[in-house]
Design a protein around this motif. Structure first.
Motif, PDB file in Angstrom:
ATOM      1  N   ALA A 164     -15.781  15.910  -0.176  1.00  0.00           N
ATOM      2  CA  ALA A 164     -15.403  17.128  -0.905  1.00  0.00           C
ATOM      3  C   ALA A 164     -16.635  17.915  -1.330  1.00  0.00           C
ATOM      4  N   TYR A 165     -17.637  17.207  -1.820  1.00  0.00           N
ATOM      5  CA  TYR A 165     -18.867  17.877  -2.265  1.00  0.00           C
ATOM      6  C   TYR A 165     -19.567  18.569  -1.093  1.00  0.00           C
ATOM      7  N   CYS A 166     -19.714  17.846   0.031  1.00  0.00           N
ATOM      8  CA  CYS A 166     -20.348  18.440   1.213  1.00  0.00           C
ATOM      9  C   CYS A 166     -19.572  19.675   1.677  1.00  0.00           C
ATOM     10  N   SER A 167     -18.256  19.573   1.701  1.00  0.00           N
ATOM     11  CA  SER A 167     -17.425  20.701   2.138  1.00  0.00           C
ATOM     12  C   SER A 167     -17.657  21.910   1.246  1.00  0.00           C
ATOM     13  N   SER A 168     -17.760  21.667  -0.057  1.00  0.00           N
ATOM     14  CA  SER A 168     -17.953  22.780  -0.988  1.00  0.00           C
ATOM     15  C   SER A 168     -19.328  23.413  -0.815  1.00  0.00           C
ATOM     16  N   LYS A 169     -20.345  22.598  -0.538  1.00  0.00           N
ATOM     17  CA  LYS A 169     -21.692  23.144  -0.379  1.00  0.00           C
ATOM     18  C   LYS A 169     -21.860  23.860   0.964  1.00  0.00           C
ATOM     19  N   PHE A 170     -21.153  23.389   1.999  1.00  0.00           N
ATOM     20  CA  PHE A 170     -21.115  24.147   3.246  1.00  0.00           C
ATOM     21  C   PHE A 170     -20.469  25.509   3.001  1.00  0.00           C
ATOM     22  N   ALA A 171     -19.437  25.540   2.157  1.00  0.00           N
ATOM     23  CA  ALA A 171     -18.760  26.803   1.849  1.00  0.00           C
ATOM     24  C   ALA A 171     -19.688  27.769   1.120  1.00  0.00           C
ATOM     25  N   GLU A 184      -9.586  19.750  -5.846  1.00  0.00           N
ATOM     26  CA  GLU A 184      -9.379  21.096  -6.383  1.00  0.00           C
ATOM     27  C   GLU A 184     -10.482  21.473  -7.375  1.00  0.00           C
ATOM     28  N   LYS A 185     -10.843  20.540  -8.246  1.00  0.00           N
ATOM     29  CA  LYS A 185     -11.887  20.841  -9.210  1.00  0.00           C
ATOM     30  C   LYS A 185     -13.230  21.064  -8.508  1.00  0.00           C
ATOM     31  N   THR A 186     -13.507  20.262  -7.486  1.00  0.00           N
ATOM     32  CA  THR A 186     -14.750  20.429  -6.734  1.00  0.00           C
ATOM     33  C   THR A 186     -14.858  21.833  -6.163  1.00  0.00           C
ATOM     34  N   PHE A 187     -13.775  22.310  -5.544  1.00  0.00           N
ATOM     35  CA  PHE A 187     -13.826  23.650  -4.942  1.00  0.00           C
ATOM     36  C   PHE A 187     -13.744  24.748  -5.995  1.00  0.00           C
ATOM     37  N   LEU A 190     -15.343  28.522  -5.791  1.00  0.00           N
ATOM     38  CA  LEU A 190     -14.645  29.700  -6.311  1.00  0.00           C
ATOM     39  C   LEU A 190     -15.378  30.345  -7.478  1.00  0.00           C
ATOM     40  N   SER A 191     -16.071  29.543  -8.281  1.00  0.00           N
ATOM     41  CA  SER A 191     -16.831  30.129  -9.390  1.00  0.00           C
ATOM     42  C   SER A 191     -17.869  31.122  -8.874  1.00  0.00           C
ATOM     43  N   ASN A 192     -18.449  30.837  -7.690  1.00  0.00           N
ATOM     44  CA  ASN A 192     -19.407  31.765  -7.082  1.00  0.00           C
ATOM     45  C   ASN A 192     -18.745  33.102  -6.758  1.00  0.00           C
ATOM     46  N   PHE A 193     -17.516  33.030  -6.260  1.00  0.00           N
ATOM     47  CA  PHE A 193     -16.780  34.256  -5.964  1.00  0.00           C
ATOM     48  C   PHE A 193     -16.545  35.070  -7.234  1.00  0.00           C
ATOM     49  N   TRP A 194     -16.123  34.391  -8.306  1.00  0.00           N
ATOM     50  CA  TRP A 194     -15.761  35.116  -9.536  1.00  0.00           C
ATOM     51  C   TRP A 194     -16.994  35.727 -10.214  1.00  0.00           C
TER      52      TRP A 194
END
Length: 325
Positions: free
Chosen positions: A198-205, A152-155, A160-164
């Motif tokens: 988790a990190y890879c998933s977040s960077k793909f996002a 959760e913290k990773t995402f 999500l910080s990018n969205f905000w």
């Protein structure tokens, strides 16, 4: 009736042929221009007077970006959740004569981002013309050892910080018709890496967010001059991760935050949409995506020196077994 239908059919085919011909001409011209730009890059834009907001500005890459952009005449806005680190970056920028503002904010929390933006307007910070989403966390462990809080913290931080932040500053950029949004992704947003799921998933996002948003703004009827740049570093010595120790360290070795910041600023000034550090990694990726998957895996295993690392791991395990017995 059949004659009329036949005429309409001929007209449609003729129109399709013309459309395809026009498309071919446009594609040929685009390829020629892209090839020319590979040889003769476009001139770098001036950044003097830009108001640049950097998340994660208290240390590492964010700190270096703040210092170097300030030396180019940019007004710097430092966001970080560590007050001491943020102040340290601000002191460094001020020492060099730069104009800088700092705010302590957890960018993973939408309400904190919105409140900080209101505070910025209240104290008279100039409108942000360039946003650099740099804040990130990384947990290096096997997938089944992750706990839900880590994921959760990773995402929350990496995605999500990018969205905000974009939600907070894009409307003003659209209103003014100009701006620049930069996201620090990773080569882990191009390839999956073991023990960094988790990190890879977040960077793909992040990659998906930037590509989709770029397309949305490109098709906006107002035709704003807003640029999007996504950065894909291989490995920067920021303390987030251990050196992966690939073959050919002069290509795949660790780079300093200072060097990475210079490369990122170069990409920003040339309005590149995507930029890898080192630059050649996109060429390698293009080759890897053409060849069969098993060939791609063989190339990646060779570069990562997987066999040697496995031998070292087996030797270490054998020594531990001897110690235990």
């Amino acid at each position: 009736m059949k004659i009329i239908q036949h005429i309409f059919k001929d007209i449609k085919l003729h129109r399709l042929f013309l459309d395809l011909s026009l498309l071919s001409a446009k594609i040929s011209l685009a390829i020629i221009m892209a090839t020319f730009r590979m040889i003769v890059p476009c001139s770098m834009k001036r950044l003097i007077g830009e108001t640049v907001l950097i998340t994660g500005a208290g240390h590492g890459l964010g700190r270096e970006l703040a210092i170097q952009l300030s030396s180019m005449g940019c007004i710097i806005v430092c966001w970080d959740n560590d007050i001491d680190s943020n102040r340290s970056t601000m002191r460094e920028v001020s020492k060099n004569g730069g104009e800088v503002y700092g705010f302590v904010v957890d960018v993973s929390k939408r309400m904190e981002v919105r409140e900080t933006v209101r505070l910025m307007r209240k104290v008279g910070v100039p409108n942000v013309t360039m946003l650099i989403n740099n804040a990130a966390v990384l947990y290096h462990k096997p997938y089944l050892n992750f706990d839900s809080d880590d994921v959760e913290k990773t995402f929350n931080v990496n995605v999500l910080s990018n969205f905000w932040t974009i939600e907070a500053f894009l409307p003003m950029m659209l209103m003014k018709g100009s701006g620049h949004i930069v996201a620090i992704s990773s080569m882990c947003g191009i390839y999956g890496v073991s023990q960094k799921v988790a990190y890879c998933s977040s960077k793909f996002a992040v990659r998906g967010l930037m590509e989709a948003l770029h397309e949305e703004v490109r098709l906006d009827e107002r035709k704003p001059n807003i640029h999007f740049t996504t950065i894909y570093p291989f490995y920067i010595d920021t303390g987030l991760a251990k050196d992966p120790k690939y073959r050919f360290p002069y290509i795949f070795g660790v780079v300093t935050p200072e060097y990475a910041a210079r490369e990122i600023i170069k990409a920003i000034r040339r309005n590149y949409t995507e930029y890898s550090i080192p630059r050649c990694l996109f060429s390698l990726n293009a080759i890897n995506r053409i060849v069969p998957e098993n060939v791609m895996r063989l190339i990646l295993d060779f570069l990562a020196n997987v066999d040697q690392k496995q031998k070292e791991k087996d030797t270490m395990n054998a020594k531990l077994d001897l110690i235990k017995t």
